[in-house]
Design an enzyme around this catalytic site. Structure first.
Site, PDB file in Angstrom:
ATOM      1  CG  ASN A   1       0.528  40.465   5.264  1.00 33.25           C
ATOM      2  OD1 ASN A   1       0.499  40.682   4.054  1.00 33.25           O
ATOM      3  ND2 ASN A   1      -0.496  39.937   5.909  1.00 33.25           N
TER       4      ASN A   1
ATOM      5  CG  ASP B   1     -18.179  49.330  14.831  1.00 35.90           C
ATOM      6  OD1 ASP B   1     -17.618  49.195  13.733  1.00 35.90           O
ATOM      7  OD2 ASP B   1     -18.637  50.410  15.227  1.00 35.90           O
TER       8      ASP B   1
ATOM      9  CG  ASP C   1      -2.675  40.785  16.502  1.00 40.85           C
ATOM     10  OD1 ASP C   1      -2.601  40.896  17.743  1.00 40.85           O
ATOM     11  OD2 ASP C   1      -3.231  41.628  15.775  1.00 40.85           O
TER      12      ASP C   1
ATOM     13  CB  THR D   1       2.225  44.661  16.887  1.00 41.91           C
ATOM     14  OG1 THR D   1       0.870  44.321  16.627  1.00 41.91           O
ATOM     15  CG2 THR D   1       2.280  45.674  18.029  1.00 41.91           C
ATOM     16  CB  ALA D   2      -0.744  46.290  12.576  1.00 45.67           C
TER      17      ALA D   2
ATOM     18  CE  LYS E   1       4.155  44.172  12.228  1.00 45.09           C
ATOM     19  NZ  LYS E   1       3.904  42.762  12.610  1.00 45.09           N
TER      20      LYS E   1
ATOM     21  CG  ASP F   1       3.263  39.776  14.510  1.00 47.34           C
ATOM     22  OD1 ASP F   1       2.809  40.930  14.527  1.00 47.34           O
ATOM     23  OD2 ASP F   1       2.598  38.781  14.153  1.00 47.34           O
TER      24      ASP F   1
END
Length: 254
Positions: free
Chosen positions: A196, A47, A21, A125-126, A170, A19
């Site tokens: 997660n 933002d 982050d 990873t996202a 994932k 992963d």
């Protein structure tokens, strides 16, 4: 963009999934993406304030699925209408200025230990694919699996190409890649900080909770999974475990 390519299948293949982050680096890469987009006039103060709050919360208390999904989806939306080349340049800029100083040396060294054993090392990873790919290339890793954005005629549409690579997604993508490489998931490894990613960690035979959030730490303890604190002692033990337990893949056998 950044199509995932892989070498011919080998029954000797072993894959280590990392992963990004709060596992490979401190904080959320989407925040650095949004900050650079602000510098270039792509997004406004509202933002950047939102991403700043998500970054603060992520570092302080760990990943919150609802908040991080919102941040990542917004990060993908804001790139719509910009060229692939522009976003790759943006990713290279944030790597040098923001990501490199925030890499966890312990986790990076662990990834390199896997490479030394002849393993494939893939980021999973996202984070947007174009960011993850730059990180993998700069660190000399095998490749990256990230969230994809649709592109048409070299311009990003701002729409997802598939799903945000998160949770069960994932595990599914990792299983598919292992199959294409001819790797037995029982021999593969996965590293993450987030509960997660329990589906991903559960899919492989060797899983390690790195800098674990509270829920993952409790689950890992219950399951008897190794927990790696980001310290010199923790790294030393983790590297010993890889040397002792991981299958070595000989290049001439690939």
């Amino acid at each position: 963009m950044h199509e995932v390519t892989s070498p011919p299948p080998s029954q000797n293949a072993v894959v280590a999934f990392f992963d990004v982050d709060n596992t490979l680096m401190r904080g959320a890469s989407a925040f650095y993406l949004s900050k650079e987009a602000w510098r270039r006039g792509i997004v406004g103060w509202r933002d950047i304030a939102r991403f700043g709050w998500h970054q603060f919360r992520f570092v302080a208390v760990g990943e919150n699925h609802k908040h991080m999904t919102s941040a990542r989806e917004r990060a993908l939306e804001i790139v719509g209408g910009h060229s692939v080349e522009t976003l790759i340049d943006l990713a290279e800029t944030i790597y040098e200025r923001d990501i490199l100083p925030n890499l966890w040396p312990e986790t990076v060294d662990l990834a390199k230990e896997h490479l030394a054993k002849g393993h494939e090392v893939w980021l999973i990873t996202a984070t947007p694919q174009f960011v993850a790919q730059v990180i993998a290339e700069r660190l000399g890793l095998t490749g990256a699996l990230g969230t994809r954005v649709r592109a048409q005629d070299g311009v990003l549409t701002g729409e997802l190409d598939g799903h945000v690579l998160h949770g069960p997604e994932k595990a599914a993508v990792a299983t598919e890649l292992a199959g294409r490489l001819g790797a037995d998931l029982a021999d593969c490894w996965a590293y993450s900080d987030s509960s997660n990613d329990i589906p991903l960690l559960s899919a492989v035979g060797n899983r390690v909770a790195v800098n674990a959030d509270v829920k993952l730490a409790h689950y890992a303890q219950k399951m008897g999974w190794p927990v790696l604190p980001l310290s010199r002692a923790g790294l030393k033990e983790a590297r010993r475990r890889v040397k002792r337990q991981a299958k070595t893949v000989r290049k001439n056998a690939r």
